[in-house]
Design a protein around this motif. Sequence first.
Motif, PDB file in Angstrom:
ATOM      1  N   TYR A 435       0.825  -1.207   0.000  1.00  0.00           N
ATOM      2  CA  TYR A 435       0.000   0.000   0.000  1.00  0.00           C
ATOM      3  C   TYR A 435       0.863   1.263   0.000  1.00  0.00           C
ATOM      4  N   GLY A 436       2.110   1.141   0.453  1.00  0.00           N
ATOM      5  CA  GLY A 436       3.015   2.294   0.427  1.00  0.00           C
ATOM      6  C   GLY A 436       3.204   2.835  -0.977  1.00  0.00           C
ATOM      7  N   SER A 437       3.076   1.968  -1.998  1.00  0.00           N
ATOM      8  CA  SER A 437       3.209   2.435  -3.371  1.00  0.00           C
ATOM      9  C   SER A 437       2.028   3.315  -3.771  1.00  0.00           C
ATOM     10  N   ALA A 438       0.851   3.060  -3.186  1.00  0.00           N
ATOM     11  CA  ALA A 438      -0.306   3.917  -3.431  1.00  0.00           C
ATOM     12  C   ALA A 438      -0.077   5.306  -2.830  1.00  0.00           C
ATOM     13  N   THR A 457       8.480   0.679  -6.957  1.00  0.00           N
ATOM     14  CA  THR A 457       7.483  -0.053  -6.181  1.00  0.00           C
ATOM     15  C   THR A 457       7.908  -1.514  -6.072  1.00  0.00           C
ATOM     16  N   ALA A 458       7.453  -2.170  -5.011  1.00  0.00           N
ATOM     17  CA  ALA A 458       7.697  -3.597  -4.808  1.00  0.00           C
ATOM     18  C   ALA A 458       6.437  -4.199  -4.214  1.00  0.00           C
ATOM     19  N   GLY A 459       5.931  -5.264  -4.833  1.00  0.00           N
ATOM     20  CA  GLY A 459       4.709  -5.891  -4.340  1.00  0.00           C
ATOM     21  C   GLY A 459       3.531  -4.948  -4.368  1.00  0.00           C
ATOM     22  N   SER A 460       3.404  -4.156  -5.442  1.00  0.00           N
ATOM     23  CA  SER A 460       2.368  -3.131  -5.500  1.00  0.00           C
ATOM     24  C   SER A 460       1.137  -3.600  -6.252  1.00  0.00           C
TER      25      SER A 460
END
Length: 575
Positions: A435-438, A457-460
Amino acid sequence: MSVLTLADLLAADPASFAVAAATWEQLTRDLDDVAEELVHQTRALEYAWPHGSGSEAAYTAAATLRSEVSNAYPPARRIHQALSRHADGMRGYAGQAREIVAAARRAGYAVDGTTGLVTAASPGSFGGADVMVANQAAIAAQAERYADELATVLDQARPLDDSTASAISVELPQPERGFGRAKAPDIGREEIAGQQGRPAREVNDWWTGLTPEQQERAIQQYPDLIGWLDGVPATDRDAANRISLDRHQDELQRRETELANQLAQLRSDPGETDAERTAASREIWRLTEELQGIDRQQATLDKVDATLTRLGDRGLLLGIDPAGDGKAIVAVGNPDSATHTAVWVPGTSTELTDIRSNVQRVENLQRAADALTAAPGDVSTIMWLGYDAPELGVSMGTGGRAEQGAAALAPFVDGLRVTYEGGGSQHLTAIGHSYGSAVLGEAAQRGGGLAVDDFVTAGSPGVRVEHASDLGLPPGHVWAGSAVDDGVSEPVDTHGKYGSGIPLLGPHLVDAYDDTHGGSPHEQEFGANRFHVDTSGHSAYWQEGSASLQNQAGIVVGRYEIVGLDHGLPPHGWR
């Protein structure tokens, strides 16, 4: 009143004023460094040597010396600013005067560089004596215009000359008392609170305009405010937040002791009547619950303390707030001096209690990236938990937490740009996990955008846009990684993401998340560079020794040519 003459203006060397300004600027920096060191070295004097006439004398002498050194800083800074303005102004005025003189001479006029008198040079310059006589009035009028233009420029330059001279003379120390021993006035809570929400550049201008002693007292008196001000240097934020951390721990300890005493009293004397004993039992239950909550908070803050202790001098606490799930910003390496800085934003279900594992991830990234640079300490990585991350549930599928996080992340990154004092250019990377990528994607779409050079992003599951070009970065500077078995970023079937682990609600939550946050950035049609990932699952992207980590390290230091790609086209090296 300025006695600047035209000859002075024409002969002016703006470069010499620029050199003088730079010299005073360096003196300002040196005074600031010395004053800060003096403040830090004498900070604990009253606690280490609390009693006796010797203690009082030492503390008084130290306080006087701190004031004298601190009081020298603002005058030196103002002289630097005055000389810098003078250099810029004189460059313009001298240039204008020289252009007027050159134009007049090309037109056949003679210019007296001392008096500013402009006359016709010779009849030959105007086509002969007869022509000159016939056009005498026009020639005289043009000469007067040149003279008036020179006089106007000189009139404009003289006030600048006056103001610079006045600024310097006013700021010089008095022979009998130097810069004085009086303490500069304290900065009040209201003034500091007024800096919140202002652009980082304005906050930095305000902060650097204080004396080192004023800064130190503000840190000591209002650490909860200073510690979160974007635009305040990292070391000052660290000092403030460590004080806040200590005070939070002290307050928890005080409350724990208070509750323990109240419980002991109630248990020893629950009352004589049934009603009194029932009331005591309820109160014991309530106090026990509060005590257990305090124990949990203490355990969390102990983890923060232990993490900082483990990092030692490499660790900087740039934000701390134990309220709710907790917030913290921890840097590994100083971002104000590091050439390359990466800000890592965690995602769903992250709480302050997870600080050890999250800081370990950015620590691994810092080591891997720093090994790719010419000198140790060239890289700073930051664990930025400056927002309330969503829990595993409905809040994941909405944009509210991303908007909240973006509103805090964008000014934080602006602050890194403002406080950077390293040599050469600064390279900033933002990395969003889950969710940090959002949060990153939302910040990139705000008014000023996200002031980074690379977006990772990673795991986005989505960054709230449909294409990499919507993030405001040059082509090739958006990157995404996804493990093949990451249940968040890799759909297996229609509802085969993370939602499969949430009974009943899961499929609907996944649909809401996709609708809210857009397509996965690692898919080829999104237009990002997909870096190769060799780790497994949703949280191992920063595993030590992995290609996943090494590829991100290459991005962080701008060594794009060493980044392994599944698809995409990397840009040229950052340099």
